[in-house]
Structure formats: C-alpha cells, structure tokens
Design an enzyme around this catalytic site. Structure first.
Site, PDB file in Angstrom:
ATOM      1  N   HIS A 187       0.796  -1.228   0.000  1.00 62.58           N
ATOM      2  CA  HIS A 187       0.000   0.000   0.000  1.00 62.58           C
ATOM      3  C   HIS A 187       0.825   1.273   0.000  1.00 62.58           C
ATOM      4  O   HIS A 187       0.337   2.324  -0.411  1.00 62.58           O
ATOM      5  CB  HIS A 187      -1.035  -0.033   1.122  1.00 62.58           C
ATOM      6  CG  HIS A 187      -2.188  -0.916   0.767  1.00 62.58           C
ATOM      7  ND1 HIS A 187      -2.234  -2.237   1.135  1.00 62.58           N
ATOM      8  CD2 HIS A 187      -3.270  -0.694  -0.002  1.00 62.58           C
ATOM      9  CE1 HIS A 187      -3.324  -2.777   0.628  1.00 62.58           C
ATOM     10  NE2 HIS A 187      -3.979  -1.860  -0.061  1.00 62.58           N
ATOM     11  N   GLU A 429     -11.625 -10.847  -4.723  1.00 62.98           N
ATOM     12  CA  GLU A 429     -10.176 -10.872  -4.512  1.00 62.98           C
ATOM     13  C   GLU A 429      -9.743 -12.152  -3.806  1.00 62.98           C
ATOM     14  O   GLU A 429      -8.574 -12.343  -3.510  1.00 62.98           O
ATOM     15  CB  GLU A 429      -9.712  -9.624  -3.754  1.00 62.98           C
ATOM     16  CG  GLU A 429     -10.507  -9.278  -2.522  1.00 62.98           C
ATOM     17  CD  GLU A 429     -10.142  -7.912  -1.918  1.00 62.98           C
ATOM     18  OE1 GLU A 429      -9.104  -7.340  -2.266  1.00 62.98           O
ATOM     19  OE2 GLU A 429     -10.913  -7.442  -1.061  1.00 62.98           O
ATOM     20  N   ASP A 453      -4.921  -8.562  -4.419  1.00 67.47           N
ATOM     21  CA  ASP A 453      -5.066  -9.703  -3.522  1.00 67.47           C
ATOM     22  C   ASP A 453      -5.362 -10.990  -4.285  1.00 67.47           C
ATOM     23  O   ASP A 453      -4.897 -12.058  -3.901  1.00 67.47           O
ATOM     24  CB  ASP A 453      -6.167  -9.438  -2.485  1.00 67.47           C
ATOM     25  CG  ASP A 453      -5.647  -8.568  -1.346  1.00 67.47           C
ATOM     26  OD1 ASP A 453      -4.515  -8.811  -0.885  1.00 67.47           O
ATOM     27  OD2 ASP A 453      -6.353  -7.639  -0.927  1.00 67.47           O
ATOM     28  N   CYS A 500     -10.199  -3.098  -9.939  1.00 69.53           N
ATOM     29  CA  CYS A 500      -9.673  -1.924  -9.235  1.00 69.53           C
ATOM     30  C   CYS A 500      -8.297  -2.201  -8.637  1.00 69.53           C
ATOM     31  O   CYS A 500      -7.738  -1.375  -7.933  1.00 69.53           O
ATOM     32  CB  CYS A 500     -10.650  -1.437  -8.174  1.00 69.53           C
ATOM     33  SG  CYS A 500     -10.950  -2.646  -6.885  1.00 69.53           S
TER      34      CYS A 500
HETATM   35  C1  PEP Z   1      -6.928  -5.355  -4.420  1.00 70.70           C
HETATM   36  O1  PEP Z   1      -6.719  -6.240  -3.590  1.00 70.70           O
HETATM   37  O2  PEP Z   1      -6.700  -5.494  -5.637  1.00 70.70           O
HETATM   38  C2  PEP Z   1      -7.439  -4.041  -4.008  1.00 70.70           C
HETATM   39  C3  PEP Z   1      -7.809  -3.152  -4.898  1.00 70.70           C
HETATM   40  O3  PEP Z   1      -7.489  -3.767  -2.676  1.00 70.70           O
HETATM   41  P1  PEP Z   1      -6.217  -3.431  -1.789  1.00 70.70           P
HETATM   42  O4  PEP Z   1      -5.062  -3.152  -2.727  1.00 70.70           O
HETATM   43  O5  PEP Z   1      -6.566  -2.241  -0.972  1.00 70.70           O
HETATM   44  O6  PEP Z   1      -6.020  -4.658  -0.989  1.00 70.70           O
HETATM   45 MG    MG Z   2      -7.490  -6.088  -1.562  1.00 74.37          MG
END
Ligand code: PEP
Ligand code: MG
Length: 569
Positions: A187, A429, A453, A500
């Site tokens: 992140h 995910e 994920d 996403c």
């Molecule tokens: C993902 O897992 O692709 C996602 C968009 O959520 P995060 O990156 O916040 O886990």
């Molecule tokens: Mg995620």
C-alpha cells in the site's frame, strides 16, 4: 546502481533523507550539576514549542484547522505545570540527567493514562509519548525523522514505510522515495502512485548503503536508484525527466475524451482514491468516476476512530466533488499491511489471511454501522455505490447486506433522506469468491476484481515480499482464467464488472482485460490517460481473439510476448 521494483512512475533527483530506525537508549545516569540539567530541560521545552508552532502553522495551511489542532494540544502539554514540576523534581531529588528525567516522567504519565477506562485519556497517552520523544531528541541533538516534519526538499530512503507514512508526504518537498522492502502492490507503493511521487521499493539494502545528504537519482519506471552520480549521468536523467514531462503533457488532449477502442467498444476508466483530496487528481486526469475509495485511509490518518460526522463529511465531499459521476466507496478494509494504531489486534501469523476487512466489520458491528450510516446519509449528495472487501462466500455477503438494511430502516425511522439508487457490490479478490462468482453475481449489482489480492491468494505469493515478487504476475495463466470466469459470470447475470487492482492500469494487461470484455478499469489517477490512449489504439475484436489464444498459453512470459507481438503490429 541499486536495483529494486519500479513502484511509481517518474524520475526524481535530489538529496537523500534517510530515516534511521536506530532506537536511542537513554540510561539512568546520576549527575552533580542539577542546575545545568534543568537549564537543558527548559531550553528543550522552548525549542520543542517553537518546532510545534511551526508544524501547527504548516499543518493548518495544508490539512485544515481540525487536523492541526493536535499540535496545539502538544504545546499545551509542554506548558503543563504538573509535568514540568515532575521532571524538575526528578532532576533535583533523584539527580537524573535531563533526558532520563524526561523519559521516566513521561512514561509515568503515559502509563497512568493508559490504565484509565476512558478512551479519550488512553489516546492522550500516545500524545504525551510523542511529546517526550520530541524533548529527548532535542536534548540529545538527534534529528527528528518524522515524515510529517520534513522541511527540505528530499528523497526519502527508509527500510520500510507504512501506508500512512506515505499518505502524510508533502508532494512539494518529497521528490521521491526508496525502500528496502515491499512490492508493487504494497500500500505504500499504491499511495505513491496516487500522490504521483516517483518510487522504487524492494531494493534490499538502500537504507544502509545511502547516507543522509547523498545525491540520489531514482527512476520509478526502470526500478533503479543511483547514488552520487556524476554530472553526465545527472544530465542524462534530467533529459529523461523532461521527455517524460512532455509525454505526460501530450496526453492531456485525451482528458475529456471517451474511453473507446478503435472499433467502438466503450469502457469506463475511473480513479482509485484514499480520501477527498485525491478527487482533484482523478478529475484533472479525466477520470470518469471513482472505482475505489479505500476508506481505511480516513481511519489511518487519525488517533481514534473517525466519528460518523467526520466520515459523512468526507464521503459527501467526494460525492459532490465527482459531480454526479459514479463513486464506489469500499467499506473498511483494515488488516494486512494496513493497521490502526488505536485498534489493537493480537499479532497474527498470517495477517493477510487473518482478522481483517469484512471479517472484522461483521465482528465489530459498532464500527461497521457507524460507517454505513455515514455512507447512506452521504448517498443523497451524489452517485454512491457501496462495495464490501474480502468477501469469501455468500454468507458474508448476505450478512453484510442485512446490516445495511438494518441501518437503512433506522435512518428511515429518523426521517433521514437517502438515495434509492445505491448499487451494492463486492470485491472479488479471494479465489473461492471467483470460483462461485456465478452464485454471487445473483446477489449483487456489480463486481470489482481486486487483482492485488487475487494474485496474492491464487498464486500463494505474498504481495509485500520482494523475494518472491518474480512469481507475482497479473499475466499468470491461472489468474487470467479466474478473471475471465468472473467477467463471464457477471455478464451472464447482466451485472457490470470492473478491476480496481493495479492490473487495471498495467499497460501489458489492459489489452487482455479489454479482450475479456471488462466494463470498468479503475486505477491510480496518473495512469488514466495512458490507459485511455492505449485502449483507443486497440481493436476490441482483435483483443477478443488474442485473449482466447492467451488463455491457452502456459507461462506469463509467453503470454506477454504474444500480447506484445499483436499490439505492436
Ligand atoms: C486489491 O486487492 O486489488 C485491491 C484493490 O485492494 P487493496 O489493494 O486495498 O487490498
Ligand atoms: Mg485487496
């Protein structure tokens, strides 16, 4: 040259600001000259107050009065006669050195607050420890390496950065950053792309090789870091920087264009955000909506849970800012690499597989309901879509929907207006959800595939671990087949589906996602125009054919080669 993982595009050239993790040990030392130690202590208070006044003023202009208030509270602590008296008497009576007297007194006050029932007082314990840290840094002459206090233009070099460290970076001062650990979808890397700060992660040892003040170049596209380069190299990278700038400028003509393939297949390109201040970047880059609002950043920015009112204001600001365009707001996805300082969760062996996201929300309905109330109230101000993270099966979805219904009827009984057009969707995910997406599709309005994920769980490859990052590929054939399955299942039920995760903005993966019939691509704002340009140059029919070939290829390398051969033709 130090090699790492290209985490956020751009070239940065500047002086290193190394964040050291050395903890200074303050030992008990008995002294004779108590007057000198008291003098040191009082001078430190004066300096600390001056530092805090300056930080408060800059925080007020950058983040607003509300957020700056915390520094006002720290100044008040430094004026507290009880605290000052206790440190002085510890110097006079116990003959402690100033730093040790500060350390022990602060710890005594903080533990007292910690042991109180009152949540407010517990939070003050963290504040008083912050104040104490500042005081002994000053007494010992140690540079404060808190990210929020950086006041010169620099490139941050650290072993690791938390997502909230990244979120606090001031783009005008932080030219880029380099870390030893992490992957492209950790992140802190995602935040760097949101803030458009060039970054290289997973270098292994940059923070021990690079010294404070070294000249550093980072290439966020090539994934390399150069330390104390010669003038010729600096010149070369300055040129590269200019070219990149020119290229980005040339994309601006696409800002108000549709996202459409050359044979007329229309898709939607949206932006991912972490808070209201990111909306502007999505709009500036021609985003057609927000495909993912990671609400956990609202929680991570704070020292206690945000209230319903604070959340309502943030959601409303985003919905209004997007002027009627769709906004997908994801409910709290805390856990994994995203932690809250004020929510203690016992250490877990596998935090990414643990007590997180929807699991935590269904267990802590108080937290969940506060967020849902704020979301539903905000729905009256724009085009809201609510999305649940980490759904692994139908039971979780049904339970979460039940909570929404409860909150809705409570709001109705209070005569609070909410929109009646809110779509409810889930993130796909977790592989179990992808496999049963035919059943899940019947119970939602949309899917958004969280590839960050989904790849991690499908290939069993930790998204944060640079040692196994060679396995982490969106073009892994197993991952591609799962994505195709999810898209087909959604369409069979007449539901739309987006991606996403970072894959949505990956120029190598976009042709395949287009060919699979994906409806929405949601990405960091800085990727939107590049993606629109690429889609405009592709034929949907050709990508469809290419995709069926790719789905029968056994390795990511062969798949990539095939995609490149088709799109460069
Ligand atoms: C993902 O897992 O692709 C996602 C968009 O959520 P995060 O990156 O916040 O886990
Ligand atoms: Mg995620």
């Amino acid at each position: 040259m130090i090699k790492g993982i290209a985490a956020s595009s751009g070239i940065a050239i500047g002086k290193a600001f190394v964040i050291s993790e050395n903890v200074i040990e303050v030992k008990e030392t008995i002294i004779k000259d108590t007057a000198m130690e008291k003098d040191l202590f009082h001078k430190a208070i004066k300096t600390a107050k001056a530092q805090l006044e300056a930080i408060k003023a800059s925080a007020e202009s950058k983040m607003g009065k509300d957020k700056a208030e915390i520094f006002g509270a720290h100044i008040m602590m430094l004026e507290d006669p009880e605290l000052i008296g206790a440190v002085e008497s510890s110097i006079e009576q116990k003959k402690y050195k100033a730093e040790y007297a500060v350390k022990t007194t602060i710890e005594m006050f903080a533990s007292m607050m910690d042991s109180m029932e009152d949540e407010y007082m517990k939070e003050r314990a963290a504040d008083i420890r912050d104040v104490g840290q500042r005081l002994f840094n000053i007494i010992l002459g140690v540079e404060n390496t808190a990210i929020s206090e950086i006041n010169r233009s620099c490139i941050i070099v650290a072993r690791d950065l938390t997502p909230s460290d990244t979120a606090q970076m001031d783009r005008k001062l932080v030219l880029g950053f380099v870390t030893d650990v992490g992957g492209r979808t950790s992140h802190s890397a995602i935040m760097a792309r949101t803030l458009e700060i060039p970054a290289v992660v997973g270098t292994g040892n940059a923070s021990s090789v690079i010294k404070n003040g070294d000249n550093v170049i980072i290439d966020g596209d090539g994934g390399v870091v150069l330390v104390n380069p010669d003038d010729e190299t600096i010149g070369k990278y300055k040129n590269k920087q200019d070219q990149l700038h020119q290229y980005n400028k040339s994309l601006e003509v696409l800002k108000n264009a549709e996202s459409i393939s050359k044979d007329g297949k229309k898709v939607e390109i949206a932006g991912n955000i972490g808070g209201p201040k990111d909306v502007m970047r999505v709009l500036e880059n021609g985003g057609e909506g927000v495909g993912l609002f990671r609400t956990e950043f609202l929680y991570m920015d704070k020292k206690s849970f945000p209230t319903e009112e604070e959340q309502f204001n943030a959601y409303r600001e985003v919905l209004e800012g997007m002027q009627g365009k769709p906004v997908v707001i994801r409910t709290l996805d805390i856990g994994g690499d995203k932690k809250l300082s004020y929510l203690s969760i016992p250490e877990e062996m596998n935090p990414f597989l643990g007590y997180r996201a929807i699991r935590l929300c269904l267990d802590r309905k108080d937290i969940f309901k506060t967020q849902l109330r704020a979301l539903l109230r905000a729905s009256a101000y724009g085009n809201l879509r609510i999305m649940f993270p980490m759904i692994s099966g139908v039971n979780e979805l049904r339970e979460a929907k039940k909570v929404i219904e409860e909150v809705k009827s409570k709001l109705a009984s209070e005569n609070i207006e909410i929109s009646d057009e809110i779509q409810i969707g889930i993130m796909i995910e977790i592989p179990s959800a992808a496999v049963i997406s035919d059943m899940l599709a019947k119970e939602v309005d949309f899917f958004s595939i969280g590839t960050n994920d989904l790849i991690q769980y499908t290939v069993a490859v930790d998204r944060m671990n640079e040692k196994v990052s060679y396995l982490y590929s969106p073009l892994n054939p197993g991952v591609l087949r799962l994505i195709k399955l999810v898209i087909d299942n959604a369409h069979r039920e007449g539901k739309w589906v987006g991606v996403c995760g970072e894959m949505a903005g990956d120029l190598n993966a976009i042709p395949v996602l287009l060919g699979m019939g994906l409806d929405e691509f949601s990405m960091s704002a800085s990727s939107i125009l590049k993606a629109r340009k690429l889609i405009g140059s592709l034929s949907y029919e050709e990508m469809k054919n290419m995709t069926s070939e790719v789905l029968n290829m056994p390795t990511p390398e062969e798949i990539l080669k095939h995609i490149e051969s088709i799109i460069n033709n």
